[in-house]
Design a protein around this motif. Structure first.
Motif: not given
Length: 341
Positions: A255-282
């Motif tokens: 769920e944490v990864a999903r929230v991060a991915v959704y948020a990064a998809a809304v902002t398209a911010d490179p740093a948020e995308i990087a954070g989302a990738k880290l969380l989703a991979d883990e």
């Protein structure tokens, strides 16, 4: 800001899940694994790219066209260009479902190539990308094009044998098949790989993170279901606290990864995308491992699907943005923020 999904977004997600459940269920998944195993044996025997894999290996061309007809690849193209006209958040939802179903193939690269490579938007063309390090390319033998520098196809060879497209220098002719941990992600090594599409790096990482999130959610479901069914000492194993904790931690990660991915998809911010990738991979890797733990000895057998999720998660963790690359990007963002007055 409201992060709740709209009714249209929920319908989109449900529609994709229904499509994949009907078209790429467990039997289709297992059949794909069998074909891949047969193709891998041929590649090992020839020492190169198995020619047999070009005609009917991992990528189901019929399903690819069905996905194209459903708008999977043209999702973000403008309606005037024949697309669906939706955005990155909707794409994240669709790719999450593909991750749940363990759908194989260069989904991200073909999606990114829509509007650039002829046939990609409609699913008529399969497009891969040099999104792995070390000169590795996935699905090269079954692809029609490879995304090259600046998001352009390096070269397209269509309608002729071999039906592959490669970077300048015809590197595919020198491609050598290498062992892949995931039977549904065939890999080859080329001496001069095309430059990964730098313009698509962030989007590729986000969509891969969405795939990882879907896999993490699915392994959580598999673990909970097995924990309810499997009995020991007269009660379901899920009644034991140690198993409960594992399942709870899996849900939190997913769920944490999903929230991060959704948020990064809304902002398209490179740093948020990087954070989302880290969380989703883990989440994808650790959830698959915990799912295997919940399954006990059965999880190690070929009949269980959990090991397929784990192997795919390992491969995806190396695609578009590795952990080291994502951490470097985040660190740079933090330093920039600290330097601001």
């Amino acid at each position: 800001m409201d992060f709740q999904l709209t009714e249209d977004q929920r319908d989109l997600r449900a529609g994709v899940r229904e499509l994949l459940a009907g078209r790429y269920g467990r039997e289709a998944l297992r059949a794909a694994v069998d074909r891949a195993e047969a193709g891998g044996a041929g590649a090992a025997a020839t020492g190169g790219v198995d020619p047999g894999a070009r005609g009917g290996g991992v990528v189901d061309r019929g399903l690819w066209r069905e996905l194209g007809a459903a708008g999977f690849f043209a999702l973000r193209l403008p309606e005037a260009a024949g697309g669906v006209g939706l955005g990155l958040p909707e794409a994240a939802l669709v790719f999450e479902e593909a991750g749940r179903a363990l759908l194989p193939g260069p989904l991200v690269a073909t999606h990114l190539a829509a509007g650039t490579v002829p046939g990609a938007a409609a699913g008529e063309a399969v497009v891969t990308a040099a999104d792995l390090g070390g000169g590795l390319i996935a699905y090269l033998a079954e692809s029609d094009a490879v995304l090259g520098a600046a998001g352009e196809p390096a070269e397209v060879v269509a309608g002729a044998e071999p039906a592959v497209a490669v970077a300048a220098g015809d590197a595919a002719a020198e491609a050598v098949a290498v062992a892949s941990v995931d039977p549904l992600t065939p890999l080859v090594r080329v001496p001069h790989p095309p430059v990964a599409a730098a313009g698509h790096r962030a989007e590729g990482a986000l969509l891969t993170a969405a795939l990882q999130t879907g896999s993490a959610l699915r392994t959580c479901e598999l673990a909970v279901r097995y924990a309810k069914e499997r009995e020991q000492f007269g009660q379901p194993v899920g009644a034991f606290q140690a198993v409960k904790h594992l399942c709870a931690q899996m849900l939190v990660r997913a769920e944490v990864a999903r929230v991060a991915v959704y948020a990064a998809a809304v902002t398209a911010d490179p740093a948020e995308i990087a954070g989302a990738k880290l969380l989703a991979d883990e989440a994808a890797v650790r959830n698959a491992r915990d799912c295997l733990q919940v399954h006990g000895g059965m999880g190690f057998t070929w009949e269980a699907d959990v090991h397929l999720h784990l192997k795919r998660a390992w491969v995806r963790a190396e695609q578009w943005a590795t952990a080291a690359e994502a951490e470097e990007l985040l660190a740079a963002e933090l330093l920039d923020a600290a330097a601001m007055p």
